[in-house]
Each structure stands twice: as structure tokens, then as C-alpha cells.
Motif scaffolding. Structure first.
Motif, PDB file in Angstrom:
ATOM      1  N   ARG A  66     -13.042  -8.655 -13.933  1.00  0.00           N
ATOM      2  CA  ARG A  66     -13.261  -7.225 -13.719  1.00  0.00           C
ATOM      3  C   ARG A  66     -12.112  -6.418 -14.280  1.00  0.00           C
ATOM      4  O   ARG A  66     -10.964  -6.846 -14.269  1.00  0.00           O
ATOM      5  CB  ARG A  66     -13.397  -6.929 -12.235  1.00  0.00           C
ATOM      6  N   SER A  67     -12.419  -5.233 -14.739  1.00  0.00           N
ATOM      7  CA  SER A  67     -11.366  -4.346 -15.216  1.00  0.00           C
ATOM      8  C   SER A  67     -11.392  -3.067 -14.390  1.00  0.00           C
ATOM      9  O   SER A  67     -12.377  -2.753 -13.740  1.00  0.00           O
ATOM     10  CB  SER A  67     -11.565  -4.021 -16.694  1.00  0.00           C
ATOM     11  N   VAL A  68     -10.312  -2.342 -14.441  1.00  0.00           N
ATOM     12  CA  VAL A  68     -10.171  -1.115 -13.671  1.00  0.00           C
ATOM     13  C   VAL A  68     -10.085   0.054 -14.630  1.00  0.00           C
ATOM     14  O   VAL A  68      -9.388  -0.005 -15.633  1.00  0.00           O
ATOM     15  CB  VAL A  68      -8.895  -1.168 -12.803  1.00  0.00           C
ATOM     16  N   LYS A  69     -10.800   1.123 -14.323  1.00  0.00           N
ATOM     17  CA  LYS A  69     -10.721   2.335 -15.128  1.00  0.00           C
ATOM     18  C   LYS A  69      -9.875   3.353 -14.389  1.00  0.00           C
ATOM     19  O   LYS A  69      -9.984   3.507 -13.185  1.00  0.00           O
ATOM     20  CB  LYS A  69     -12.114   2.885 -15.399  1.00  0.00           C
ATOM     21  N   ALA A  70      -9.036   4.037 -15.125  1.00  0.00           N
ATOM     22  CA  ALA A  70      -8.091   4.969 -14.513  1.00  0.00           C
ATOM     23  C   ALA A  70      -8.495   6.416 -14.699  1.00  0.00           C
ATOM     24  O   ALA A  70      -7.662   7.290 -14.695  1.00  0.00           O
ATOM     25  CB  ALA A  70      -6.710   4.733 -15.113  1.00  0.00           C
ATOM     26  N   ASP A  71      -9.769   6.690 -14.821  1.00  0.00           N
ATOM     27  CA  ASP A  71     -10.175   8.071 -15.089  1.00  0.00           C
ATOM     28  C   ASP A  71     -10.676   8.797 -13.837  1.00  0.00           C
ATOM     29  O   ASP A  71     -11.128   9.919 -13.910  1.00  0.00           O
ATOM     30  CB  ASP A  71     -11.247   8.108 -16.179  1.00  0.00           C
ATOM     31  N   THR A  96      -5.587   4.457 -10.277  1.00  0.00           N
ATOM     32  CA  THR A  96      -5.575   3.131 -10.883  1.00  0.00           C
ATOM     33  C   THR A  96      -4.988   2.114  -9.905  1.00  0.00           C
ATOM     34  O   THR A  96      -5.541   1.023  -9.718  1.00  0.00           O
ATOM     35  CB  THR A  96      -4.750   3.140 -12.186  1.00  0.00           C
ATOM     36  N   ASP A  97      -3.881   2.473  -9.275  1.00  0.00           N
ATOM     37  CA  ASP A  97      -3.249   1.560  -8.317  1.00  0.00           C
ATOM     38  C   ASP A  97      -4.163   1.235  -7.150  1.00  0.00           C
ATOM     39  O   ASP A  97      -4.259   0.079  -6.727  1.00  0.00           O
ATOM     40  CB  ASP A  97      -1.948   2.163  -7.789  1.00  0.00           C
ATOM     41  N   VAL A  98      -4.827   2.235  -6.603  1.00  0.00           N
ATOM     42  CA  VAL A  98      -5.711   2.007  -5.463  1.00  0.00           C
ATOM     43  C   VAL A  98      -6.877   1.106  -5.867  1.00  0.00           C
ATOM     44  O   VAL A  98      -7.236   0.179  -5.131  1.00  0.00           O
ATOM     45  CB  VAL A  98      -6.223   3.346  -4.876  1.00  0.00           C
ATOM     46  N   HIS A  99      -7.426   1.327  -7.043  1.00  0.00           N
ATOM     47  CA  HIS A  99      -8.559   0.508  -7.493  1.00  0.00           C
ATOM     48  C   HIS A  99      -8.195  -0.949  -7.738  1.00  0.00           C
ATOM     49  O   HIS A  99      -9.024  -1.829  -7.551  1.00  0.00           O
ATOM     50  CB  HIS A  99      -9.166   1.099  -8.771  1.00  0.00           C
ATOM     51  N   ARG A 100      -6.988  -1.225  -8.150  1.00  0.00           N
ATOM     52  CA  ARG A 100      -6.630  -2.609  -8.470  1.00  0.00           C
ATOM     53  C   ARG A 100      -5.783  -3.284  -7.395  1.00  0.00           C
ATOM     54  O   ARG A 100      -5.376  -4.437  -7.548  1.00  0.00           O
ATOM     55  CB  ARG A 100      -5.921  -2.674  -9.820  1.00  0.00           C
ATOM     56  N   LEU A 101      -5.532  -2.614  -6.298  1.00  0.00           N
ATOM     57  CA  LEU A 101      -4.688  -3.151  -5.244  1.00  0.00           C
ATOM     58  C   LEU A 101      -5.177  -4.517  -4.755  1.00  0.00           C
ATOM     59  O   LEU A 101      -4.402  -5.461  -4.616  1.00  0.00           O
ATOM     60  CB  LEU A 101      -4.637  -2.160  -4.077  1.00  0.00           C
ATOM     61  N   TRP A 102      -6.471  -4.634  -4.507  1.00  0.00           N
ATOM     62  CA  TRP A 102      -7.023  -5.888  -3.989  1.00  0.00           C
ATOM     63  C   TRP A 102      -6.830  -7.023  -4.983  1.00  0.00           C
ATOM     64  O   TRP A 102      -6.587  -8.162  -4.608  1.00  0.00           O
ATOM     65  CB  TRP A 102      -8.514  -5.723  -3.680  1.00  0.00           C
ATOM     66  N   LYS A 103      -6.924  -6.707  -6.243  1.00  0.00           N
ATOM     67  CA  LYS A 103      -6.856  -7.725  -7.290  1.00  0.00           C
ATOM     68  C   LYS A 103      -5.411  -8.109  -7.610  1.00  0.00           C
ATOM     69  O   LYS A 103      -5.103  -9.274  -7.827  1.00  0.00           O
ATOM     70  CB  LYS A 103      -7.537  -7.172  -8.546  1.00  0.00           C
ATOM     71  N   ARG A 104      -4.546  -7.144  -7.615  1.00  0.00           N
ATOM     72  CA  ARG A 104      -3.170  -7.358  -8.072  1.00  0.00           C
ATOM     73  C   ARG A 104      -2.246  -7.856  -6.964  1.00  0.00           C
ATOM     74  O   ARG A 104      -1.365  -8.662  -7.215  1.00  0.00           O
ATOM     75  CB  ARG A 104      -2.631  -6.044  -8.637  1.00  0.00           C
ATOM     76  N   ASN A 105      -2.408  -7.380  -5.748  1.00  0.00           N
ATOM     77  CA  ASN A 105      -1.413  -7.652  -4.719  1.00  0.00           C
ATOM     78  C   ASN A 105      -1.929  -8.419  -3.493  1.00  0.00           C
ATOM     79  O   ASN A 105      -1.238  -9.305  -3.007  1.00  0.00           O
ATOM     80  CB  ASN A 105      -0.800  -6.337  -4.219  1.00  0.00           C
ATOM     81  N   GLY A 127       0.813  -1.208   0.000  1.00  0.00           N
ATOM     82  CA  GLY A 127       0.000   0.000   0.000  1.00  0.00           C
ATOM     83  C   GLY A 127       0.848   1.260   0.000  1.00  0.00           C
ATOM     84  O   GLY A 127       0.418   2.296  -0.502  1.00  0.00           O
ATOM     85  N   ALA A 128       2.053   1.197   0.549  1.00  0.00           N
ATOM     86  CA  ALA A 128       2.890   2.392   0.621  1.00  0.00           C
ATOM     87  C   ALA A 128       3.214   2.921  -0.775  1.00  0.00           C
ATOM     88  O   ALA A 128       3.071   4.123  -1.036  1.00  0.00           O
ATOM     89  CB  ALA A 128       4.173   2.099   1.399  1.00  0.00           C
ATOM     90  N   ASP A 129       3.634   2.057  -1.672  1.00  0.00           N
ATOM     91  CA  ASP A 129       3.976   2.496  -3.034  1.00  0.00           C
ATOM     92  C   ASP A 129       2.735   2.966  -3.789  1.00  0.00           C
ATOM     93  O   ASP A 129       2.782   3.974  -4.496  1.00  0.00           O
ATOM     94  CB  ASP A 129       4.647   1.360  -3.814  1.00  0.00           C
ATOM     95  N   GLU A 130       1.635   2.246  -3.636  1.00  0.00           N
ATOM     96  CA  GLU A 130       0.404   2.586  -4.358  1.00  0.00           C
ATOM     97  C   GLU A 130      -0.211   3.896  -3.873  1.00  0.00           C
ATOM     98  O   GLU A 130      -0.789   4.646  -4.663  1.00  0.00           O
ATOM     99  CB  GLU A 130      -0.622   1.455  -4.197  1.00  0.00           C
ATOM    100  N   PRO A 140      -9.976  10.837 -10.523  1.00  0.00           N
ATOM    101  CA  PRO A 140      -8.881  11.555  -9.857  1.00  0.00           C
ATOM    102  C   PRO A 140      -8.591  10.925  -8.503  1.00  0.00           C
ATOM    103  O   PRO A 140      -9.492  10.506  -7.793  1.00  0.00           O
ATOM    104  CB  PRO A 140      -9.428  12.976  -9.688  1.00  0.00           C
ATOM    105  N   PHE A 141      -7.324  10.828  -8.152  1.00  0.00           N
ATOM    106  CA  PHE A 141      -6.904  10.190  -6.908  1.00  0.00           C
ATOM    107  C   PHE A 141      -7.576  10.832  -5.704  1.00  0.00           C
ATOM    108  O   PHE A 141      -8.056  10.158  -4.823  1.00  0.00           O
ATOM    109  CB  PHE A 141      -5.387  10.270  -6.793  1.00  0.00           C
ATOM    110  N   ARG A 142      -7.614  12.142  -5.671  1.00  0.00           N
ATOM    111  CA  ARG A 142      -8.154  12.816  -4.485  1.00  0.00           C
ATOM    112  C   ARG A 142      -9.645  12.574  -4.291  1.00  0.00           C
ATOM    113  O   ARG A 142     -10.180  12.823  -3.234  1.00  0.00           O
ATOM    114  CB  ARG A 142      -7.843  14.305  -4.535  1.00  0.00           C
ATOM    115  N   SER A 143     -10.335  12.042  -5.312  1.00  0.00           N
ATOM    116  CA  SER A 143     -11.766  11.792  -5.160  1.00  0.00           C
ATOM    117  C   SER A 143     -12.048  10.389  -4.632  1.00  0.00           C
ATOM    118  O   SER A 143     -13.190  10.000  -4.468  1.00  0.00           O
ATOM    119  CB  SER A 143     -12.480  11.989  -6.495  1.00  0.00           C
TER     120      SER A 143
END
Length: 172
Positions: A156-161, A56-65, A27-30, A163-166
Motif C-alpha cells: 500500500r502507498s500513502v497519498k499526502a494530498d 501523511t504522517d497520520v495515514h502511514r502511522l500504522w504502517k511505519r511505527n 503519535g505525539a510527533d505525528e 488536508p490534515f484538518r479533514s
């Protein structure tokens, strides 16, 4: 009890640990822009590009890592804890301005995960504050093997559109 080896000045030293719980830095890097691709996004598209990449990283963290790491650690009879994925830490990272988390105008080992480096310095562990990212899983090909093995689990796919702050936790 698990046996392994630690490094001391480059030499392997055998050790055995009775620990049943492992702390993970996942989670630190993401959350705090620790990957090289974050720097690429920043150099190409500025702060907006970095925000998109972090989202994008936050949305796919559960799936990827998470699944991969949990399987690996459980296979060794251990439980894992993820302090960087604590609700309060994720909320902070997703609501703070990205400029407060990282400064990718600085060199690697300084600007990536900047807020964590500042905290490490404040805690008087400057050696940790200066370490550069080293991803062991890519040298061992475990990430690719894990993706291949779990490819059938989800479509499932992840969309990267977004904004991180949202990426704020939903109101209860």
C-alpha cells in the motif's frame, strides 16, 4: 521482570522493573508537528504544507511505527498502550486548527508540539515542556532494519494530498 539501565546525571544505574505494560509516546510527533520534516514543510509551504505533512504522517502511522514498536515491546514480554492514539486525542488533533497545535515560527523545543508543551507547563512539569526531539531509532538504524524486514508485508502507498484538518473520524 526485565532488567535494564536508567541514566542519572549521565551514569547508567541498573534497575529491574516488574511492569507488564509500557506507555508509549507514539503519535505525539505525528499529530502535533514534532518532527524536523514538519518544520521543513512549514518553512517551504507554510501552514498548508504543514497540514499536508501531518496528514501523511497520520495515514502511514500504522504502517511505519505501530507494528515495529509492538514487535519490539512484545519481544520483551510487555504490552504497550498509546495514549496519544486515543480516539478523542486523534479526533482533537485532526479537527483543531493546525495553528492551535504548533507554532513552527518558534525555535525547536518551543513551537513543535506546542499544545503539549502548554499542557505540560499547566501540569507544572516545565522540564518536559522544554525538551527537544531526540529520535533514538535513527542512531541505532532500527527503523531501516524494521522497514526492510517488513517490506514484504504490504504494498500500500500513502497519498499526502488530504488536508490534515479533514482527517476526521467517519460518522457511525
Amino acid at each position: 521482570v526485565e532488567a535494564g539501565a536508567a541514566l542519572d546525571r549521565g551514569a547508567a544505574i541498573p534497575y529491574t522493573s516488574p511492569a507488564r505494560v509500557v506507555l508509549s509516546g507514539l503519535g505525539a510527533d505525528e499529530l502535533f508537528a514534532g518532527y524536523g520534516r514538519h518544520r521543513v514543510s512549514f518553512n517551504k509551504d507554510g501552514w498548508d504544507g504543514l497540514e499536508r505533512e501531518l496528514a501523511t504522517d497520520v495515514h502511514r502511522l500504522w504502517k511505519r511505527n505501530l507494528g515495529r514498536d509492538d514487535r519490539c515491546i512484545a519481544d520483551h514480554g510487555r504490552e504497550v498502550r498509546h495514549p496519544y492514539l486515543d480516539e478523542a486525542v486523534v479526533h482533537f488533533a485532526c479537527t483543531a486548527p493546525v495553528r492551535a497545535l504548533a507554532d513552527l515560527g518558534l525555535p525547536p523545543g518551543h513551537g513543535d508540539k506546542r499544545v503539549l508543551r502548554i499542557v505540560a507547563t499547566m501540569l507544572q512539569i516545565p522540564g518536559a515542556a522544554r525538551l527537544e526531539k531526540r529520535a533514538i531509532q535513527f542512531g541505532t538504524r532500527i527503523a531501516q532494519l524494521s522497514r526492510n524486514a517488513s517490506a514484504h508485508l504490504t504494498k500500500r502507498s500513502v497519498k499526502a494530498d488530504t488536508p490534515f484538518r479533514s482527517l476526521q473520524p467517519e460518522a457511525e
